[in-house]
Design a protein around this motif. Structure first.
Motif, short mmCIF file in Angstrom:
data_model
loop_
_atom_site.label_atom_id
_atom_site.label_comp_id
_atom_site.label_asym_id
_atom_site.label_seq_id
_atom_site.Cartn_x
_atom_site.Cartn_y
_atom_site.Cartn_z
N UNK A 173 0.85 -1.19 0.00
CA UNK A 173 0.00 0.00 0.00
C UNK A 173 0.89 1.25 0.00
N UNK A 174 1.67 1.37 -1.07
CA UNK A 174 2.69 2.42 -1.16
C UNK A 174 2.09 3.82 -1.10
N UNK A 175 0.95 4.03 -1.73
CA UNK A 175 0.35 5.36 -1.76
C UNK A 175 -0.05 5.82 -0.35
N UNK A 177 1.10 4.60 2.38
CA UNK A 177 2.35 4.68 3.14
C UNK A 177 2.97 6.07 3.01
N UNK A 178 3.01 6.56 1.79
CA UNK A 178 3.59 7.87 1.53
C UNK A 178 2.77 8.97 2.21
N UNK A 179 1.45 8.87 2.13
CA UNK A 179 0.58 9.86 2.78
C UNK A 179 0.80 9.86 4.29
N UNK A 180 0.92 8.69 4.86
CA UNK A 180 1.14 8.57 6.31
C UNK A 180 2.49 9.17 6.70
N UNK A 181 3.52 8.90 5.91
CA UNK A 181 4.84 9.45 6.19
C UNK A 181 4.81 10.98 6.10
N UNK A 182 4.13 11.49 5.11
CA UNK A 182 4.03 12.96 4.96
C UNK A 182 3.27 13.58 6.12
N UNK A 183 2.20 12.91 6.54
CA UNK A 183 1.43 13.41 7.68
C UNK A 183 2.31 13.46 8.94
N UNK A 184 3.16 12.47 9.07
CA UNK A 184 4.05 12.40 10.23
C UNK A 184 4.95 13.63 10.29
N UNK A 185 5.50 14.00 9.15
CA UNK A 185 6.37 15.19 9.10
C UNK A 185 5.60 16.42 9.53
N UNK A 186 4.32 16.47 9.19
CA UNK A 186 3.48 17.60 9.57
C UNK A 186 3.24 17.72 11.06
N UNK A 187 3.48 16.65 11.80
CA UNK A 187 3.30 16.71 13.26
C UNK A 187 4.34 17.61 13.92
N UNK A 188 5.45 17.77 13.23
CA UNK A 188 6.52 18.59 13.81
C UNK A 188 6.45 19.97 13.21
#
Length: 188
Positions: A173-175, A177-188
């Motif tokens: 589920x690469x797409x 996965x990428x959205x989740x990783x990007x959201x993570x960066x937004x937490x900071x």
């Protein structure tokens, strides 16, 4: 040496010293792991689980100690490539934390989330990506709720989300996965 002293005291008055001894065993296993003494850490971690099981059988007050001992043992088993046993052990710890969360939903939320994440990581190691994704999603969901109550939980949420992204990627589920990783960066 401290363990030897506790062992001899616990033998003479086990009802008074068994809880302390069990906790000491949990800590000792972690210290041994930090020192890289793998054979002994597993042995001590198993002993801690045995002690905590006996305590938890006598009183529900010791279930958290048992869950903590199981979580540590699962991690050590995973590091020693005993993945199947590690998964069973981690799942048992999750079950204990889930039981506690029924009576006190918010109190143990971060601890349950960490246990779920550990289980997800072990499942991923075993090639069980879909199950890993399910457990990682549960962990993220709990940590989102915890972070709403306390911003101090944001680092744990971020770490859990990155782990979810890895699980999603492994599950094809690469797409997402990428959205989740990007959201993570937004937490900071």
């Amino acid at each position: 040496e401290a363990l030897s002293i506790h062992r001899s005291i616990a033998e003479t008055r086990p009802q008074d010293y068994r809880p302390e001894r069990a906790r000491l065993l949990i800590y000792l296993a972690v210290y041994l792991a930090d020192a890289g003494i793998a054979d002994e850490e597993l042995s001590i971690a198993r002993e801690a689980v045995r002690e905590c099981r006996q305590l938890a059988a006598a009183s529900v007050a010791y279930r958290d100690d048992l869950a903590a001992a199981l979580t540590n043992l699962a991690g050590f088993l995973g590091e020693a490539d005993h993945t199947d046993e590690a998964i069973r052990t981690a799942a048992e710890a999750v079950g204990l934390y889930e039981e506690r969360s029924k009576s006190s939903p918010f109190a143990g939320m971060p601890t349950l989330a960490r246990a779920l994440q550990s289980l997800a990581n072990l499942l991923l190691t075993a090639g069980r990506s879909d199950e890993a994704v399910d457990r990682a999603r549960q962990a993220v969901g709990l940590l989102r709720l915890a972070a709403e109550r306390s911003r101090g939980e944001l680092p744990g949420l971020a770490a859990s989300m990155l782990s979810l992204a890895v699980c999603l990627n492994s599950a094809g589920q690469a797409e997402e996965s990428l959205l989740t990783a990007r959201e993570t960066v937004g937490l900071y």
